[in-house]
Design an enzyme around this catalytic site. Structure first.
Site, PDB file in Angstrom:
ATOM      1  N   ASP A  89       0.852  -1.239  -0.033  1.00 25.47           N
ATOM      2  CA  ASP A  89       0.150  -0.053   0.014  1.00 25.47           C
ATOM      3  C   ASP A  89       0.933   1.455  -0.006  1.00 25.47           C
ATOM      4  OD1 ASP A  89       1.027  -0.032   2.519  1.00 25.47           O
ATOM      5  OD2 ASP A  89      -1.095   0.285   3.437  1.00 25.47           O
ATOM      6  N   ASP A  97       4.965  -0.787   7.593  1.00 26.00           N
ATOM      7  CA  ASP A  97       3.960  -1.314   8.680  1.00 26.00           C
ATOM      8  C   ASP A  97       4.662  -2.309   9.633  1.00 26.00           C
ATOM      9  OD1 ASP A  97       3.865  -3.792   7.158  1.00 26.00           O
ATOM     10  OD2 ASP A  97       2.618  -2.796   5.504  1.00 26.00           O
ATOM     11  N   ASP A 150       7.588   4.993  21.346  1.00 18.90           N
ATOM     12  CA  ASP A 150       7.466   6.162  21.580  1.00 18.90           C
ATOM     13  C   ASP A 150       6.498   6.810  22.367  1.00 18.90           C
ATOM     14  OD1 ASP A 150       8.433   9.159  20.650  1.00 18.90           O
ATOM     15  OD2 ASP A 150       9.326   8.335  18.706  1.00 18.90           O
ATOM     16  N   ASP A 171       8.722  11.866  23.819  1.00 21.02           N
ATOM     17  CA  ASP A 171       8.929  13.154  22.677  1.00 21.02           C
ATOM     18  C   ASP A 171       8.669  14.599  23.607  1.00 21.02           C
ATOM     19  OD1 ASP A 171       8.442  13.877  19.866  1.00 21.02           O
ATOM     20  OD2 ASP A 171       6.630  14.683  20.632  1.00 21.02           O
ATOM     21  N   GLU A 203      13.389  13.582  25.128  1.00 18.99           N
ATOM     22  CA  GLU A 203      13.733  14.353  23.938  1.00 18.99           C
ATOM     23  C   GLU A 203      13.500  15.764  24.753  1.00 18.99           C
ATOM     24  OE1 GLU A 203      12.583  15.635  19.612  1.00 18.99           O
ATOM     25  OE2 GLU A 203      10.960  15.180  20.582  1.00 18.99           O
ATOM     26  N   HIS A 237      14.493  10.789  13.106  1.00 19.41           N
ATOM     27  CA  HIS A 237      13.554  11.062  12.024  1.00 19.41           C
ATOM     28  C   HIS A 237      13.388  12.685  11.717  1.00 19.41           C
ATOM     29  CE1 HIS A 237      11.778  11.514  16.142  1.00 19.41           C
ATOM     30  NE2 HIS A 237      10.879  12.013  15.489  1.00 19.41           N
ATOM     31  N   ASP A 238      13.833  13.540  12.689  1.00 18.38           N
ATOM     32  CA  ASP A 238      13.682  15.089  12.746  1.00 18.38           C
ATOM     33  C   ASP A 238      14.984  15.529  12.187  1.00 18.38           C
ATOM     34  OD1 ASP A 238      11.053  15.177  13.856  1.00 18.38           O
ATOM     35  OD2 ASP A 238      11.917  15.213  15.972  1.00 18.38           O
TER      36      ASP A 238
END
Length: 573
Positions: free
Chosen positions: A41, A45, A114, A214, A270, A342-343
């Site tokens: 898709d 996942d 997370d 986070d 974080e 990822h940031d």
């Protein structure tokens, strides 16, 4: 009062030598949407991740940090959570999650989830009931009545614009330090805190091994929410970064959650804007009880007033930051060590040379993160030397932060079109780190048989797992050796840190010492050769080359070290 929970059956045993398992661990971060797609898709996942656990085991990592897979409308790619106890349909379901957890634990790999509790999605039941004024949820968020054209204060959102949005249903303003679909929870409300703690215990009872928290140092805001200083930086930050009750809340959180289970749980906060002194309050012996924090000083080196104002990398300033953190937490706390997540943009593009010296500089950066004191983090694809991507138009972007930046730059007249800001976007936009994992040279890099949610980096035919596992000189093979080296040498984990040549503009060198064990790490962080004297006090006669990224490196150091461009060496007794 909290009660201790017995360990569920699906957990890994706690280390018995007195040292927390996470100090010896190497952590691998997975961004699920971009890791591996099992159903064509175009979205990664949970089953896709489970299908790659042998890859993680072969690499040698000890833990996986999983970016959010909870139910979410995906306004901020999963960091806007609408149900903390459900897996988003695009990723799978709880049965898939249980299968992944078991597969990881079967290979002695722990799982870190997370935790996003500074804010929720505006589609979370708590917010929906709060905007209707239903008790007890009416005070779960920060609401302020007032003129719809006049925000309650001048605070900025991290994503640009005001940190306030007006809600027509409640006829009041609500606070969101990030996107307008991410309203901030009111941690002053004890009911909010208990609901969060109950959710955390629910996940711990399922057998997970820790939490990455986070923006956790933003959960406390100054009473009264006063205006911030409008001059320089993010307006209002002094009222929500490391706020007045943050340590009270975190100490309570640890007591009510992590301290209730009979195993060693890893927690990493974080913490944007945190100093070494602040960090000790979070992770020190008399602190809140967190295992470690993520700080951001080193990834902001060279930046101007904002992340989009990209400057020149300054190695001398970079060294000073790491020296301060390595020595500052040596006796009271623990460091996290990372260059990419990822940031952040791809580390080899931000800190290395992603052209001629891509392979060597990627190896040098890996050498750096695996030989410092603290827990090293590997972000998916970092072990391949994956690079930043080319985004030819704003339509190719998926990151709300980058899209907002482009739109605001054009609206304000600072830019006429996307091309005017493209250089900044391609340097630091978060989408750089989120392009799909490059598994093979097949179409879409083997990530999906469908249409990928974000463009695949054009260089996947040259940089991919399949090729690098076959190439004995690849970045991936080098990372395997680095991880083994760290596992086999306590001096690289627990040794004292001493910086050498602090003012040298291209050589980053340091010693690690643990009793009679010594290590000397020498990194030439430049496109040109460099020669330096071996530092005084280093036992040259006993050192031998343990790993290096250049074939001509001498097995033992002489009085002087001559280094190729981007050469890395680690000498051990």
């Amino acid at each position: 009062m909290s009660q201790r929970h017995s360990a569920p059956s699906n957990v890994l045993a706690t280390e018995t030598d007195g040292s927390p398992w996470w100090k010896d661990a190497v952590v691998y971060q997975i961004y699920p949407k971009s890791f591996n797609d099992s159903n064509a898709d175009g979205l990664g996942d949970v089953r896709g991740i489970a299908g790659k656990v042998d890859y993680l085991a072969d690499l040698g990592v000890d833990a996986v940090w999983l970016s959010p897979i909870y139910q979410s409308p995906q306004a901020d790619n999963g960091y806007d959570i609408s149900d903390y106890r459900a897996i988003d349909d695009q990723y799978g379901d709880l049965e898939d999650f249980e299968g992944l957890l078991s597969a990881l634990h079967d290979r002695d790999i722990r799982l870190i989830m997370d935790l996003v509790v500074n804010h929720t999605s505006d589609e979370h039941e708590w917010f929906q009931r709060s905007r209707r004024g239903e008790e007890p949820y009416d005070d779960y968020y920060y609401w302020r009545e007032g003129d719809p054209d006049d925000p309650p204060n001048n605070w900025d959102s991290f994503f640009g614009g005001s940190a306030w949005s007006y809600d027509d249903e409640r006829e009041a303003w609500y606070l969101h330090l990030f996107d307008e679909k991410q309203p901030d929870l009111n941690w002053r409300n004890p009911a909010v805190r208990e609901d969060v703690y109950e959710m955390m215990r629910w996940w711990l009872d399922r057998g997970i091994d820790g939490f990455r928290m986070d923006v956790i140092n933003l959960i406390s805001k100054t009473e009264g929410l006063p205006d911030g200083d409008p001059h320089g930086g993010l307006v209002g930050a002094e009222h929500f970064m490391n706020g007045p009750r943050v340590h009270e809340y975190l100490s309570e959180m640890m007591e009510e959650t992590v301290d209730t289970v009979d195993r060693e749980i890893m927690t990493v906060g974080e913490t944007p804007g945190v100093s070494v002194e602040d960090a000790r309050q979070y992770v020190g012996e008399d602190g809140d009880g967190l295992s470690m924090v993520f700080q951001f000083e080193h990834v902001d080196v060279g930046d101007g007033d904002s992340k989009w104002d990209v400057g020149e990398f300054d190695l001398v300033a970079f060294k000073e930051i790491f020296d301060r953190w390595q020595t500052g937490l040596a006796d009271d706390g623990w460091n996290s060590v990372y260059l990419s997540n990822h940031d952040q943009p791809r580390s080899v593009s931000q800190f290395g040379n992603d052209g001629e010296y891509r392979r060597k500089s990627a190896k040098l950066l890996g050498t750096f993160t695996h030989t410092l004191g603290g827990t090293p983090y590997v972000y998916q694809g970092e072990e391949l030397g994956m690079t930043n991507a080319n985004f030819e138009s704003v339509e190719q972007l998926r990151d709300v932060e980058a899209i907002n930046f482009v739109e605001e730059a054009i609206a304000s007249g600072e830019a006429n079109e996307y091309d005017d800001v493209r250089e900044a976007v391609e340097a630091v936009a978060r989408d750089n780190a989120r392009t799909p994992m490059q598994w093979t040279d097949d179409p879409n890099a083997g990530f999906t048989d469908g249409d990928p949610w974000l463009k695949v980096n054009d260089n996947y035919t040259e940089i991919n797992v399949a090729d690098e596992r076959e190439d004995t000189d690849s970045v991936w093979q080098y990372y395997r050796q680095l991880i083994d080296l760290r596992h086999d040498n306590d001096v690289l984990v627990y040794g004292d840190f001493e910086l050498h040549y602090p003012d040298h503009e291209s050589v980053f060198a340091y010693s690690r010492t643990l009793g009679d064990d010594h290590a000397l790490v020498v990194l030439n962080w430049a496109d040109d050769p460099a020669t330096v004297d071996v530092p005084d006090g280093v036992p040259i006669e006993d050192l031998e080359l343990a790993i290096g990224n250049a074939g001509a490196a001498p097995a033992t150091p002489g009085d002087r070290l001559t280094l190729e461009p981007w050469e890395a060496r680690v000498y051990l007794v």
